[in-house]
Scaffold this motif. Structure first.
Motif, mmCIF file in Angstrom:
data_model
loop_
_atom_site.group_PDB
_atom_site.id
_atom_site.type_symbol
_atom_site.label_atom_id
_atom_site.label_comp_id
_atom_site.label_asym_id
_atom_site.label_seq_id
_atom_site.Cartn_x
_atom_site.Cartn_y
_atom_site.Cartn_z
ATOM 1 N N GLU A 1 7.170 16.252 2.117
ATOM 2 C CA GLU A 1 6.122 16.525 3.349
ATOM 3 C C GLU A 1 4.647 15.848 3.261
ATOM 4 N N THR A 2 4.328 16.246 2.156
ATOM 5 C CA THR A 2 2.901 15.734 1.519
ATOM 6 C C THR A 2 2.953 14.323 1.284
ATOM 7 N N LEU A 3 3.887 13.710 0.817
ATOM 8 C CA LEU A 3 4.100 12.509 0.657
ATOM 9 C C LEU A 3 3.945 11.513 1.826
ATOM 10 N N ALA A 4 4.474 12.091 2.981
ATOM 11 C CA ALA A 4 4.686 11.494 4.327
ATOM 12 C C ALA A 4 3.335 11.445 4.895
ATOM 13 N N GLU A 5 2.553 12.592 4.759
ATOM 14 C CA GLU A 5 1.226 12.825 5.184
ATOM 15 C C GLU A 5 0.235 11.586 4.521
ATOM 16 N N ARG A 6 0.524 11.486 3.257
ATOM 17 C CA ARG A 6 -0.496 10.537 2.576
ATOM 18 C C ARG A 6 0.154 9.035 3.148
ATOM 19 N N ILE A 7 1.224 8.700 3.300
ATOM 20 C CA ILE A 7 1.672 7.602 3.833
ATOM 21 C C ILE A 7 0.993 7.176 5.283
ATOM 22 N N ALA A 8 0.946 8.365 6.214
ATOM 23 C CA ALA A 8 0.696 8.134 7.487
ATOM 24 C C ALA A 8 -0.969 7.841 7.408
ATOM 25 N N ALA A 9 -1.714 8.460 6.480
ATOM 26 C CA ALA A 9 -3.146 8.213 6.438
ATOM 27 C C ALA A 9 -3.240 6.799 5.989
ATOM 28 N N VAL A 10 -2.401 6.270 4.955
ATOM 29 C CA VAL A 10 -2.593 4.707 4.773
ATOM 30 C C VAL A 10 -2.524 3.844 6.040
ATOM 31 N N ALA A 11 -1.292 4.273 6.750
ATOM 32 C CA ALA A 11 -1.076 3.371 7.896
ATOM 33 C C ALA A 11 -2.457 3.434 8.885
ATOM 34 N N LEU A 12 -2.826 4.438 9.056
ATOM 35 C CA LEU A 12 -3.918 4.698 10.218
ATOM 36 C C LEU A 12 -5.426 4.221 9.506
ATOM 37 N N VAL B 1 12.183 13.777 5.886
ATOM 38 C CA VAL B 1 11.101 14.278 6.602
ATOM 39 C C VAL B 1 10.266 13.388 7.322
ATOM 40 N N THR B 2 9.974 13.593 8.652
ATOM 41 C CA THR B 2 9.354 12.878 9.601
ATOM 42 C C THR B 2 8.158 13.430 10.069
ATOM 43 N N VAL B 3 6.803 12.563 10.007
ATOM 44 C CA VAL B 3 5.721 13.188 10.472
ATOM 45 C C VAL B 3 5.260 12.117 11.504
ATOM 46 N N HIS B 4 4.833 12.643 12.691
ATOM 47 C CA HIS B 4 3.986 11.551 13.575
ATOM 48 C C HIS B 4 2.323 11.931 13.646
ATOM 49 N N ARG B 5 1.564 11.033 13.439
ATOM 50 C CA ARG B 5 0.084 11.118 13.342
ATOM 51 C C ARG B 5 -0.298 10.296 14.211
ATOM 52 N N SER B 6 -1.596 10.425 14.561
ATOM 53 C CA SER B 6 -2.146 9.517 15.551
ATOM 54 C C SER B 6 -3.773 9.791 15.553
ATOM 55 N N ARG B 7 -4.436 8.740 16.250
ATOM 56 C CA ARG B 7 -5.930 8.762 16.361
ATOM 57 C C ARG B 7 -6.448 9.677 17.346
ATOM 58 N N GLY B 8 -5.605 10.018 18.415
ATOM 59 C CA GLY B 8 -5.948 11.107 19.231
ATOM 60 C C GLY B 8 -4.829 11.220 20.322
ATOM 61 N N PRO B 9 -5.145 12.095 21.381
ATOM 62 C CA PRO B 9 -3.993 12.288 22.257
ATOM 63 C C PRO B 9 -3.733 11.254 23.277
ATOM 64 N N LYS C 1 0.841 -1.168 0.169
ATOM 65 C CA LYS C 1 -0.088 0.099 -0.003
ATOM 66 C C LYS C 1 0.914 1.199 -0.049
ATOM 67 N N VAL C 2 2.020 1.356 0.973
ATOM 68 C CA VAL C 2 2.733 2.275 0.944
ATOM 69 C C VAL C 2 3.467 2.587 -0.385
ATOM 70 N N ALA C 3 4.123 1.412 -0.883
ATOM 71 C CA ALA C 3 4.590 1.427 -2.383
ATOM 72 C C ALA C 3 3.672 2.269 -3.410
ATOM 73 N N GLY C 4 2.403 1.692 -3.338
ATOM 74 C CA GLY C 4 1.410 2.457 -4.211
ATOM 75 C C GLY C 4 1.332 3.874 -3.997
ATOM 76 N N VAL C 5 1.385 4.380 -2.930
ATOM 77 C CA VAL C 5 1.376 5.728 -2.730
ATOM 78 C C VAL C 5 2.485 6.585 -3.281
ATOM 79 N N VAL C 6 3.660 5.868 -3.162
ATOM 80 C CA VAL C 6 4.882 6.500 -3.623
ATOM 81 C C VAL C 6 4.918 6.388 -5.203
ATOM 82 N N GLU C 7 4.658 5.222 -5.728
ATOM 83 C CA GLU C 7 4.432 5.095 -7.134
ATOM 84 C C GLU C 7 3.267 6.076 -7.843
#
Length: 131
Positions: A76-87, A115-123, A62-68
């Motif tokens: 930064e945008t790419l990292a955000e999209r990958i984070a959304a896939v993981a979540l 670039v590193t982003v940290h994303r979560s469902r909540g605090p 799935k992540v490879a699909g985002v990058v490809e």
């Protein structure tokens, strides 16, 4: 529930066409992705069943699909999209995504740009790891 457990995938290398400059979009380059998923692995450990965890092979695809996929200007945008896939997997409470661009158009010698982003469902995940 304890979210100190992690699944880590590092060094996923995928060819993509991301960047601000036209030649980056035309020629493309390799991007390297690291993911750190924070979630409870208790059920998977108890059942010994891949259905009770994140299947890292499927996640890698799935992540490879985002990058490809659709080009973006910024990693930064790419990292955000990958984070959304993981979540997308509701069991994942937090994800850290690092996108490396080792062939970035920089006119100096350098080892890497990332670039590193940290994303979560909540605090609540932060409360768990700082307690």
């Amino acid at each position: 529930m304890d979210f100190l457990d992690e699944i880590v995938l590092t060094g996923l290398t995928v060819f993509g066409r991301h960047g601000v400059y036209a030649h980056e979009r035309e020629d493309g380059q390799e991007f390297v992705v690291d993911l750190r998923l924070r979630m409870s692995l208790e059920q998977a450990a108890a059942s010994d069943d891949v259905a009770d965890t994140v299947h890292y092979g499927e996640l890698a695809e799935k992540v490879a699909g985002v990058v490809e996929g659709e080009p973006v200007n910024l990693i930064e945008t790419l990292a955000e999209r990958i984070a959304a896939v993981a979540l997308q997997d509701a069991r994942v409470q937090n994800v850290t995504v690092t996108v490396h661009k080792p062939h970035a158009p920089i006119d100096r010698n350098f080892a890497d740009v990332a670039v590193t982003v940290h994303r979560s469902r909540g605090p609540e995940w932060l409360e768990d790891i700082t307690a």
